[in-house]
Scaffold this active site. Sequence first.
Site, PDB file in Angstrom:
ATOM      1  N   GLY A 207       0.790  -1.225   0.000  1.00 45.92           N
ATOM      2  CA  GLY A 207       0.000   0.000   0.000  1.00 45.92           C
ATOM      3  C   GLY A 207       0.822   1.274   0.000  1.00 45.92           C
ATOM      4  O   GLY A 207       0.271   2.360   0.185  1.00 45.92           O
TER       5      GLY A 207
ATOM      6  N   GLU B 112       4.790  -6.204   1.346  1.00 46.85           N
ATOM      7  CA  GLU B 112       4.225  -6.626   0.056  1.00 46.85           C
ATOM      8  C   GLU B 112       3.918  -5.445  -0.845  1.00 46.85           C
ATOM      9  O   GLU B 112       2.754  -5.160  -1.133  1.00 46.85           O
ATOM     10  CB  GLU B 112       2.909  -7.385   0.307  1.00 46.85           C
ATOM     11  CG  GLU B 112       3.009  -8.500   1.295  1.00 46.85           C
ATOM     12  CD  GLU B 112       1.653  -9.142   1.598  1.00 46.85           C
ATOM     13  OE1 GLU B 112       0.653  -8.432   1.771  1.00 46.85           O
ATOM     14  OE2 GLU B 112       1.612 -10.374   1.641  1.00 46.85           O
ATOM     15  N   PRO B 113       4.934  -4.741  -1.319  1.00 42.00           N
ATOM     16  CA  PRO B 113       4.643  -3.636  -2.236  1.00 42.00           C
ATOM     17  C   PRO B 113       4.178  -4.135  -3.598  1.00 42.00           C
ATOM     18  O   PRO B 113       4.726  -5.095  -4.132  1.00 42.00           O
ATOM     19  CB  PRO B 113       5.984  -2.898  -2.356  1.00 42.00           C
ATOM     20  CG  PRO B 113       7.019  -3.896  -1.957  1.00 42.00           C
ATOM     21  CD  PRO B 113       6.368  -4.882  -1.035  1.00 42.00           C
ATOM     22  N   GLY B 114       3.155  -3.512  -4.146  1.00 44.66           N
ATOM     23  CA  GLY B 114       2.697  -3.835  -5.497  1.00 44.66           C
ATOM     24  C   GLY B 114       2.918  -2.618  -6.371  1.00 44.66           C
ATOM     25  O   GLY B 114       3.919  -2.489  -7.085  1.00 44.66           O
TER      26      GLY B 114
ATOM     27  N   ARG C  65      -8.932   2.327 -14.417  1.00 39.47           N
ATOM     28  CA  ARG C  65      -8.872   3.049 -13.138  1.00 39.47           C
ATOM     29  C   ARG C  65      -9.542   4.428 -13.153  1.00 39.47           C
ATOM     30  O   ARG C  65     -10.230   4.774 -12.195  1.00 39.47           O
ATOM     31  CB  ARG C  65      -7.424   3.136 -12.641  1.00 39.47           C
ATOM     32  CG  ARG C  65      -6.832   1.748 -12.335  1.00 39.47           C
ATOM     33  CD  ARG C  65      -5.456   1.832 -11.704  1.00 39.47           C
ATOM     34  NE  ARG C  65      -5.494   2.378 -10.368  1.00 39.47           N
ATOM     35  CZ  ARG C  65      -5.157   3.600 -10.041  1.00 39.47           C
ATOM     36  NH1 ARG C  65      -4.682   4.432 -10.948  1.00 39.47           N
ATOM     37  NH2 ARG C  65      -5.267   4.008  -8.796  1.00 39.47           N
TER      38      ARG C  65
ATOM     39  N   TYR D 215     -12.335   4.378 -10.438  1.00 43.57           N
ATOM     40  CA  TYR D 215     -12.111   5.111  -9.174  1.00 43.57           C
ATOM     41  C   TYR D 215     -11.877   6.606  -9.376  1.00 43.57           C
ATOM     42  O   TYR D 215     -11.419   7.268  -8.454  1.00 43.57           O
ATOM     43  CB  TYR D 215     -10.844   4.639  -8.444  1.00 43.57           C
ATOM     44  CG  TYR D 215     -10.454   3.205  -8.444  1.00 43.57           C
ATOM     45  CD1 TYR D 215     -11.208   2.258  -7.755  1.00 43.57           C
ATOM     46  CD2 TYR D 215      -9.274   2.799  -9.062  1.00 43.57           C
ATOM     47  CE1 TYR D 215     -10.785   0.937  -7.711  1.00 43.57           C
ATOM     48  CE2 TYR D 215      -8.844   1.473  -9.008  1.00 43.57           C
ATOM     49  CZ  TYR D 215      -9.620   0.554  -8.329  1.00 43.57           C
ATOM     50  OH  TYR D 215      -9.199  -0.741  -8.262  1.00 43.57           O
TER      51      TYR D 215
ATOM     52  N   CYS E  78     -17.220   2.291 -26.075  1.00 41.94           N
ATOM     53  CA  CYS E  78     -18.585   2.815 -26.149  1.00 41.94           C
ATOM     54  C   CYS E  78     -19.202   3.010 -24.775  1.00 41.94           C
ATOM     55  O   CYS E  78     -20.129   2.296 -24.376  1.00 41.94           O
ATOM     56  CB  CYS E  78     -19.445   1.898 -27.004  1.00 41.94           C
ATOM     57  SG  CYS E  78     -18.809   1.813 -28.663  1.00 41.94           S
ATOM     58  N   GLU E  79     -18.668   3.967 -24.047  1.00 44.34           N
ATOM     59  CA  GLU E  79     -19.153   4.364 -22.722  1.00 44.34           C
ATOM     60  C   GLU E  79     -18.806   5.839 -22.606  1.00 44.34           C
ATOM     61  O   GLU E  79     -17.647   6.199 -22.846  1.00 44.34           O
ATOM     62  CB  GLU E  79     -18.374   3.640 -21.619  1.00 44.34           C
ATOM     63  CG  GLU E  79     -18.736   2.208 -21.373  1.00 44.34           C
ATOM     64  CD  GLU E  79     -20.015   2.045 -20.584  1.00 44.34           C
ATOM     65  OE1 GLU E  79     -20.338   2.908 -19.753  1.00 44.34           O
ATOM     66  OE2 GLU E  79     -20.700   1.041 -20.833  1.00 44.34           O
TER      67      GLU E  79
ATOM     68  N   TYR F 104      -2.108  -2.162 -11.999  1.00 50.49           N
ATOM     69  CA  TYR F 104      -3.557  -2.264 -12.144  1.00 50.49           C
ATOM     70  C   TYR F 104      -4.052  -1.662 -13.466  1.00 50.49           C
ATOM     71  O   TYR F 104      -5.169  -1.160 -13.543  1.00 50.49           O
ATOM     72  CB  TYR F 104      -4.267  -1.633 -10.931  1.00 50.49           C
ATOM     73  CG  TYR F 104      -3.710  -2.146  -9.614  1.00 50.49           C
ATOM     74  CD1 TYR F 104      -3.972  -3.456  -9.226  1.00 50.49           C
ATOM     75  CD2 TYR F 104      -2.875  -1.369  -8.815  1.00 50.49           C
ATOM     76  CE1 TYR F 104      -3.440  -3.958  -8.045  1.00 50.49           C
ATOM     77  CE2 TYR F 104      -2.328  -1.872  -7.636  1.00 50.49           C
ATOM     78  CZ  TYR F 104      -2.617  -3.165  -7.262  1.00 50.49           C
ATOM     79  OH  TYR F 104      -2.082  -3.666  -6.105  1.00 50.49           O
TER      80      TYR F 104
HETATM   81  C1  PLP Z   1      -3.098  -5.501  -3.276  1.00 50.08           C
HETATM   82  C2  PLP Z   1      -2.340  -5.999  -2.136  1.00 50.08           C
HETATM   83  C3  PLP Z   1      -1.042  -5.556  -1.907  1.00 50.08           C
HETATM   84  C4  PLP Z   1      -0.386  -4.510  -2.750  1.00 50.08           C
HETATM   85  O1  PLP Z   1      -0.999  -3.255  -2.660  1.00 50.08           O
HETATM   86  P1  PLP Z   1      -0.323  -1.998  -3.357  1.00 50.08           P
HETATM   87  O2  PLP Z   1      -1.228  -0.872  -3.020  1.00 50.08           O
HETATM   88  O3  PLP Z   1      -0.296  -2.283  -4.817  1.00 50.08           O
HETATM   89  O4  PLP Z   1       1.045  -1.874  -2.793  1.00 50.08           O
HETATM   90  C5  PLP Z   1      -0.344  -6.108  -0.867  1.00 50.08           C
HETATM   91  N1  PLP Z   1      -0.895  -7.063  -0.064  1.00 50.08           N
HETATM   92  C6  PLP Z   1      -2.152  -7.496  -0.257  1.00 50.08           C
HETATM   93  C7  PLP Z   1      -2.696  -8.534   0.643  1.00 50.08           C
HETATM   94  C8  PLP Z   1      -2.919  -6.984  -1.278  1.00 50.08           C
HETATM   95  O5  PLP Z   1      -4.167  -7.430  -1.456  1.00 50.08           O
END
Ligand code: PLP
Length: 440
Positions: A248, A290-292, A330, A334, A361-362, A390
């Site tokens: 996050g 857990e960075p995404g 996105r 959002y 078409c939206e 994403y």
């Molecule tokens: C989506 C998610 C992440 C990554 O979130 P980011 O906002 O992309 O960093 C990490 N852990 C879990 C469990 C998630 O569902």
Amino acid sequence: MHLYGTQAINEQGHLTIGGIDSVDLAKVYGTPLFVYDIQLFRDRAKAFQKTFEDEAIRYQVAYASKAFSSIAIYQVAAEENLSLDVVSGGELYTAVKAGFPKEKVHFHGNNKSETELRMAFEEQIGCIVVDNFYEIELLKKISEELEQSMNILLRVTPGVEAHTHDYITTGQEDSKFGFDLKNGQADEAFKRAYGHSFLKLMGLHCHIGSQIFDTTGFQLAAEKLVEKMSEWEKDFGYRCPVLNLGGGFGIRYTDEDTPLEPAVYVRDMIRTVKKVSAAADFPLPEIWIEPGRSLIGDAGTTLYTVGSMKEVPGLRKYAAVDGGMSDNIRPALYGAKYTSLIANKANAEATELYTIAGKLCESGDKLIDEAKLPAVEAGDILSMFCTGAYGYSMASNYNRIGRPAVVFVENGEHQLVVRRETNEDLITHDMSYTKEVKDR
Ligand SMILES: *Cc1c(COP(=O)(O)O)cnc(C)c1O
């Protein structure tokens, strides 16, 4: 204007990424095109890992791969010694096909199917992050039947909700994920899981939100989780060795976003965990994160070609591109905001305001509400920044538009890693509907 990672502007006034002219990439691969700056991904991975290394803390940094999942990115993640979060059998399958080290794969999700869980056992992955009581029972059943052990973490909702610019603490969280820490669910889950002959309870997990720009929420969550693990050690004599604080970490989509350096997020987490552990006389746990988005988001840029334009006099100018909500939902989903640049006129002064529309078409299919750009013409290459997370992973075939190609660039080289879907691809799952006509 803000450029990301290795982005620069060359003598022709074109945007370059990874040392490659983006206008050339658009010519070679067509548009829409996802371009990933792999150096930026690697640098970010190292930045998250470095603080743990410097402080000699046992850790795992897992790439939360739902942000962008493909064989190629899993291979790079493996090269960077990242662990990997997957959330479905499909992502797990991709990881296996990529040759990703299975012992570093973590499986998340609030409704994993029995088939998916069996696959996790078959592949002998690193751990399953258990979300609910139903899953505990399923895991007991499968592990006993196979006589095979599995590491598990319990996902809890700590009652800390982090929002972009603040956080709130709630007594009980209204979330579909995890065991509530406050109302006794987490204790009950612990009692059902620990001591099982095949399920090895490693620790607790939480994920408090996304696009988080300060460390308070992580600190509050860390405090609550460490206190709980220490309480269980005192009450049951069982010590969980792992604390997973989720992802996050925020990134800069527009200049309204003010992310911290990875080192700052990690440093503050470590400080809190050290402090709370010492106070509770609890040995310092391993810390997992857990960075995404923060690994892959700003590494991605989408290139589009501008086509039609429309002016609503006195109101706005629309410039339409050859993609839209089918490759980036996105903004429609959002109200997400992005910045952009005309890649073939990167030095030209931004004098005009455009609404960047997609071709789906939206009427809600708009990518950017107010893009400040130089005068735009059909054929211009629009680069939209920070689309690496994403975007492709949420892409669809709405309007039967093929998903874009994905290209990695690094050190002046480019390589196709996901090919563009063709019209033929779009009908590969279709079957004809034929009825025998009887008694006509
Ligand atoms: C989506 C998610 C992440 C990554 O979130 P980011 O906002 O992309 O960093 C990490 N852990 C879990 C469990 C998630 O569902």
